[in-house]
Design an enzyme around this catalytic site. Structure first.
Site, PDB file in Angstrom:
ATOM      1  N   GLN A 117       0.855  -1.210   0.000  1.00 11.21           N
ATOM      2  CA  GLN A 117       0.000   0.000   0.000  1.00 11.21           C
ATOM      3  C   GLN A 117       0.881   1.247   0.000  1.00 11.21           C
ATOM      4  O   GLN A 117       2.086   1.163   0.235  1.00 11.21           O
ATOM      5  CB  GLN A 117      -0.928  -0.003   1.215  1.00 11.21           C
TER       6      GLN A 117
ATOM      7  N   HIS B  24      -9.166   3.497  19.253  1.00 15.98           N
ATOM      8  CA  HIS B  24      -8.399   2.408  19.881  1.00 15.98           C
ATOM      9  C   HIS B  24      -9.044   1.929  21.172  1.00 15.98           C
ATOM     10  O   HIS B  24      -9.087   0.725  21.450  1.00 15.98           O
ATOM     11  CB  HIS B  24      -6.953   2.846  20.115  1.00 15.98           C
TER      12      HIS B  24
ATOM     13  N   ASP C 256      -0.090 -11.916   6.142  1.00 19.25           N
ATOM     14  CA  ASP C 256      -1.515 -11.709   5.860  1.00 19.25           C
ATOM     15  C   ASP C 256      -2.334 -12.336   6.992  1.00 19.25           C
ATOM     16  O   ASP C 256      -2.130 -13.497   7.351  1.00 19.25           O
ATOM     17  CB  ASP C 256      -1.846 -12.380   4.506  1.00 19.25           C
ATOM     18  N   GLY C 257      -3.276 -11.560   7.507  1.00 17.55           N
ATOM     19  CA  GLY C 257      -4.084 -12.029   8.635  1.00 17.55           C
ATOM     20  C   GLY C 257      -4.838 -13.305   8.338  1.00 17.55           C
ATOM     21  O   GLY C 257      -4.979 -14.172   9.215  1.00 17.55           O
TER      22      GLY C 257
ATOM     23  N   ASP D 263      -8.474  -4.957  13.363  1.00 13.79           N
ATOM     24  CA  ASP D 263      -8.279  -3.509  13.212  1.00 13.79           C
ATOM     25  C   ASP D 263      -7.668  -3.286  11.831  1.00 13.79           C
ATOM     26  O   ASP D 263      -6.483  -2.979  11.677  1.00 13.79           O
ATOM     27  CB  ASP D 263      -7.343  -3.027  14.325  1.00 13.79           C
ATOM     28  N   SER D 264      -8.503  -3.518  10.823  1.00 13.49           N
ATOM     29  CA  SER D 264      -7.953  -3.528   9.451  1.00 13.49           C
ATOM     30  C   SER D 264      -8.385  -2.281   8.687  1.00 13.49           C
ATOM     31  O   SER D 264      -9.202  -1.488   9.162  1.00 13.49           O
ATOM     32  CB  SER D 264      -8.489  -4.763   8.709  1.00 13.49           C
ATOM     33  N   THR D 265      -7.828  -2.157   7.498  1.00 10.76           N
ATOM     34  CA  THR D 265      -8.278  -1.119   6.580  1.00 10.76           C
ATOM     35  C   THR D 265      -9.671  -1.522   6.083  1.00 10.76           C
ATOM     36  O   THR D 265     -10.219  -2.541   6.498  1.00 10.76           O
ATOM     37  CB  THR D 265      -7.300  -1.034   5.386  1.00 10.76           C
ATOM     38  N   ASP D 266     -10.220  -0.734   5.163  1.00 11.15           N
ATOM     39  CA  ASP D 266     -11.584  -0.992   4.669  1.00 11.15           C
ATOM     40  C   ASP D 266     -11.639  -2.273   3.848  1.00 11.15           C
ATOM     41  O   ASP D 266     -10.603  -2.788   3.425  1.00 11.15           O
ATOM     42  CB  ASP D 266     -12.030   0.203   3.788  1.00 11.15           C
TER      43      ASP D 266
HETATM   44  N1  SAM Z   1      -8.187   2.324  12.049  1.00 12.15           N
HETATM   45  C1  SAM Z   1      -7.962   2.054  10.646  1.00 12.15           C
HETATM   46  C2  SAM Z   1      -9.238   1.901   9.885  1.00 12.15           C
HETATM   47  O1  SAM Z   1     -10.290   1.660  10.529  1.00 12.15           O
HETATM   48  O2  SAM Z   1      -9.170   2.017   8.654  1.00 12.15           O
HETATM   49  C3  SAM Z   1      -7.086   0.842  10.545  1.00 12.15           C
HETATM   50  C4  SAM Z   1      -5.753   1.161  11.118  1.00 12.15           C
HETATM   51  S1  SAM Z   1      -4.480   0.038  10.806  1.00 12.15           S
HETATM   52  C5  SAM Z   1      -3.279   1.148  10.186  1.00 12.15           C
HETATM   53  C6  SAM Z   1      -5.022  -0.859   9.380  1.00 12.15           C
HETATM   54  C7  SAM Z   1      -3.994  -1.949   9.103  1.00 12.15           C
HETATM   55  O3  SAM Z   1      -4.587  -3.073   8.427  1.00 12.15           O
HETATM   56  C8  SAM Z   1      -2.844  -1.480   8.189  1.00 12.15           C
HETATM   57  O4  SAM Z   1      -1.675  -1.391   8.957  1.00 12.15           O
HETATM   58  C9  SAM Z   1      -2.748  -2.568   7.108  1.00 12.15           C
HETATM   59  O5  SAM Z   1      -1.410  -2.894   6.779  1.00 12.15           O
HETATM   60  C10 SAM Z   1      -3.477  -3.720   7.784  1.00 12.15           C
HETATM   61  N2  SAM Z   1      -3.998  -4.758   6.878  1.00 12.15           N
HETATM   62  C11 SAM Z   1      -4.711  -4.591   5.742  1.00 12.15           C
HETATM   63  N3  SAM Z   1      -4.987  -5.799   5.184  1.00 12.15           N
HETATM   64  C12 SAM Z   1      -4.452  -6.747   6.010  1.00 12.15           C
HETATM   65  C13 SAM Z   1      -4.407  -8.171   5.987  1.00 12.15           C
HETATM   66  N4  SAM Z   1      -4.977  -8.871   4.998  1.00 12.15           N
HETATM   67  N5  SAM Z   1      -3.776  -8.809   7.006  1.00 12.15           N
HETATM   68  C14 SAM Z   1      -3.191  -8.101   8.013  1.00 12.15           C
HETATM   69  N6  SAM Z   1      -3.189  -6.749   8.085  1.00 12.15           N
HETATM   70  C15 SAM Z   1      -3.816  -6.084   7.089  1.00 12.15           C
END
Ligand code: SAM
Length: 280
Positions: A36, A67, A142-143, A161-164
């Protein structure tokens, strides 16, 4: 008022026809990782701002709302949370809140992108203050891969707590992912996932409920709370489990040994109240 992107950061979203702007002091960093694009800004009134693929992620000023509400309702709903897994959460703010609970014995964090954590350590050190707690384990993969390999009934709480649900985060909103969460959680385990805006993203919420049910979670509860930098400024976390998610250890909240800036028992109860438009 003039909005030029030299002095303003704006996240404009076509699908919802909404935008959010913060007045800037300067741009501090930008990089394209294998997963990203990450940008870091210094803003006039919200401190530092992290943006991933053009979406606001965390600001110094208002991240406590998110948080705390991603962590404490789930942990105080669970009868005795000892082993916690965080999927995503790369800025480490959720990890810090989880480790405030003295009964937690292990907090594993699995973010796909190590650069988010390294940049958070540099620009949001206050969120990373628990990264060296002996109970903390940081992993970068990857989660969904991690959950596929997770041991049956090995966890008490999973916080997503992931991205969209677009890009790398999309897999974390699928029935397959929820099935692995259900299998990895103990019987009274709880899944907590950031569930977007109650106002703008009702279809995402509905899909989450359907997929969580199909994956074996009989109960869901959505908690809403303010989060100014996210679309609409009104956000939510959804709990899933096979226990009553509307009861929580209220006495333990009153006697908690750590401080919060937003969360308390009244906020917990209020956040569980279901607005009329969300009842169906
Ligand atoms: N609070 C934010 C929101 O609601 O959009 C999320 C914050 S945190 C920075 C989001 C994290 O999800 C990022 O660090 C990203 O790298 C992680 N992420 C996205 N896809 C993922 C996956 N498949 N497995 C693990 N982490 C993932």
């Amino acid at each position: 008022m003039s909005f030029d992107n030299k002095h303003w950061f704006t996240e404009a979203i076509d699908e919802t026809g909404t935008a959010f702007s913060l007045k800037l002091k300067s741009k501090l960093h930008e990089e394209q990782t294998p997963y990203q694009k990450i940008e870091i800004f210094d803003t006039q009134t919200f401190g530092k701002l992290m943006v991933i693929d053009g979406c606001t992620m965390v600001s110094s000023r208002d991240n406590f709302l998110y948080h705390e509400m991603m962590t404490h309702p789930a942990l105080f709903t669970h009868p005795d949370p000892r082993r916690v897994l965080i999927i995503g959460g790369g800025d480490c703010g959720t990890l810090r809140e989880v480790l405030k609970h003295p009964e937690v014995e292990q907090a594993q964090q699995v973010d796909i992108d190590e650069r988010v954590t390294r940049l958070s350590e540099q620009y949001f050190p206050e969120l990373c203050e628990s990264n060296h707690d002996p109970r903390a384990e940081l992993h970068f993969t990857d989660g969904i891969k991690w959950l596929r390999e997770a041991e049956n009934e090995s966890l008490d709480v999973i916080i997503v707590d992931s991205t969209d649900p677009i890009g790398p985060g999309e897999v974390l909103f699928t029935e397959e992912f929820y099935r692995h969460c259900r299998r990895a959680l103990k019987t009274e385990g709880i899944l907590a996932q950031q569930s977007e805006s109650p106002l703008l993203h009702q279809s995402i919420l509905r899909n989450m409920y359907q997929r969580m049910q199909a994956a074996g979670f009989s109960h869901q509860a959505t908690l809403s709370f303010p989060q100014p930098i996210y679309p609409s400024g009104w956000w939510s976390a959804t709990l899933a489990g096979n226990i009553n998610l509307r009861d929580f250890r209220e006495q333990d909240v009153a006697q908690k040994t750590f401080s919060c800036r937003y969360y308390n028992a009244d906020i917990h109860k209020g956040a569980l109240a279901v607005p009329e438009f969300m009842k169906d």
